[in-house]
Write a protein that holds these residues in place. Sequence first.
Motif, short mmCIF file in Angstrom:
data_model
loop_
_atom_site.label_atom_id
_atom_site.label_comp_id
_atom_site.label_asym_id
_atom_site.label_seq_id
_atom_site.Cartn_x
_atom_site.Cartn_y
_atom_site.Cartn_z
N GLY A 14 7.22 15.15 4.88
CA GLY A 14 6.25 14.07 4.94
C GLY A 14 6.88 12.76 5.36
O GLY A 14 6.34 12.02 6.17
N SER A 17 7.90 12.71 9.06
CA SER A 17 6.80 12.54 10.00
C SER A 17 6.44 11.08 10.22
O SER A 17 5.83 10.72 11.22
CB SER A 17 5.56 13.29 9.48
OG SER A 17 5.09 12.72 8.28
N THR A 269 3.02 15.60 -1.97
CA THR A 269 1.85 15.23 -1.17
C THR A 269 2.12 15.26 0.32
O THR A 269 1.23 15.59 1.11
CB THR A 269 1.36 13.84 -1.58
OG1 THR A 269 2.43 12.89 -1.43
CG2 THR A 269 0.88 13.83 -3.03
N GLY A 270 3.33 14.91 0.72
CA GLY A 270 3.66 14.96 2.14
C GLY A 270 3.63 16.37 2.67
O GLY A 270 3.08 16.64 3.75
N LEU A 272 2.01 18.86 1.32
CA LEU A 272 0.62 19.31 1.25
C LEU A 272 -0.16 18.87 2.48
O LEU A 272 -0.93 19.65 3.06
CB LEU A 272 -0.04 18.76 -0.02
CG LEU A 272 -1.53 19.08 -0.20
CD1 LEU A 272 -1.77 20.58 -0.21
CD2 LEU A 272 -2.05 18.43 -1.48
N SER A 273 0.04 17.64 2.89
CA SER A 273 -0.67 17.14 4.09
C SER A 273 -0.29 17.93 5.32
O SER A 273 -1.14 18.26 6.16
CB SER A 273 -0.35 15.66 4.30
OG SER A 273 -0.83 14.87 3.23
N GLN A 274 1.00 18.24 5.44
CA GLN A 274 1.47 19.02 6.58
C GLN A 274 0.84 20.42 6.59
O GLN A 274 0.43 20.93 7.64
CB GLN A 274 2.99 19.15 6.52
CG GLN A 274 3.75 17.85 6.71
CD GLN A 274 3.78 17.43 8.16
OE1 GLN A 274 3.88 18.27 9.05
NE2 GLN A 274 3.71 16.13 8.41
N LEU A 276 -2.05 21.35 5.16
CA LEU A 276 -3.49 21.26 5.43
C LEU A 276 -3.78 21.01 6.90
O LEU A 276 -4.83 21.44 7.41
CB LEU A 276 -4.11 20.16 4.57
CG LEU A 276 -4.22 20.47 3.07
CD1 LEU A 276 -4.64 19.22 2.30
CD2 LEU A 276 -5.20 21.62 2.83
N GLU A 277 -2.85 20.34 7.57
CA GLU A 277 -3.03 20.12 9.01
C GLU A 277 -2.92 21.43 9.79
O GLU A 277 -3.53 21.60 10.84
CB GLU A 277 -1.98 19.12 9.52
CG GLU A 277 -2.24 17.68 9.12
CD GLU A 277 -1.18 16.74 9.65
OE1 GLU A 277 -0.33 17.20 10.47
OE2 GLU A 277 -1.18 15.56 9.27
N ASP A 281 -6.24 25.54 2.78
CA ASP A 281 -5.62 26.19 1.63
C ASP A 281 -6.28 27.55 1.38
O ASP A 281 -7.49 27.62 1.11
CB ASP A 281 -5.78 25.30 0.40
CG ASP A 281 -5.16 25.90 -0.85
OD1 ASP A 281 -4.54 26.97 -0.77
OD2 ASP A 281 -5.35 25.30 -1.94
#
Length: 287
Positions: A14, A17, A269-270, A272-274, A276-277, A281
């Motif tokens: 995260g 990025s 969280t970083g 997780l964002s990667q 989800l992109e 899930d």
Amino acid sequence: MLKSVQIGLLSLIGLQSFGQQGVLKSDVLGQGIGRRPASGEVALDSEKEQQVLFEPKQFKSINQSIIETEHQVVFIGKMAPEGLNIYEIPLFGDYQKSAVQLEEDRLFLENCDKNFESRDKASRFFSDMGWQYLSEGSKEMSTYRFNLAYLLDENNIDAFWGLGVIEYQQGKYEDAIKLMSQGIQRDSKFNVSLMVDLATVHLACYLENSHSIDLQKANKLLSDATLLAPNFANAYFQMSKMHLLENKIDEAWSDFHKGYSLKPSDLDTGLLSQLLEKQADPKGLFK
């Protein structure tokens, strides 16, 4: 083995990025990575004052000499450039110390022998101080203490670990890997946190140079770590990052969920964002 504490930090991927320096999180110490002694084992201010009484002074080193063997030229007594403080370079920069510095080291060791039950305990005292200074953001003071810990005991893995953390924080991934690897080689008890930290540095190195060997080494370290400590959440989070880099999204989600189920407070969280992109899930827990 000293007890350690852990808190959640932003993920390596995260941060990368957004073009920022990542941080490791296996046994966190403030802004850095690595293991931190429990509060009762961290040196107090009075101990900081005590240690000054027997720390070696700093001197400048000059000159060098060489000898020739049958096969190659070998540098003997390679001295540091004028003005360079080798006590603030990991493992003294492999420079030869001057006669004055060697004498100061001798006096330092002699005083430690008088003030501690053993050199092993003295070494742990200074490595604990190294972690403390690092948690306060003082990399030079921290490097100095880890070097002293190494001077007292060349098998103190915290000296290599701590120095590796400092190099990592400065973006010197190759140097960090070399130092942490030396710690791993000396570790007969398989310190899982160190293994995961080293794997994380390999992942950072891969992001920088795309060398497949870094992924291979990270995979081996993390696989071993999960076998040795099946409940160590961060090992699974790092495994998830590795699979994400390999574009193995299903495996990445699987390991992410394993880590989250073991320690929800360490939610990355970083990462997780990667994820989800790349893909929704599979379990529908995160949107």
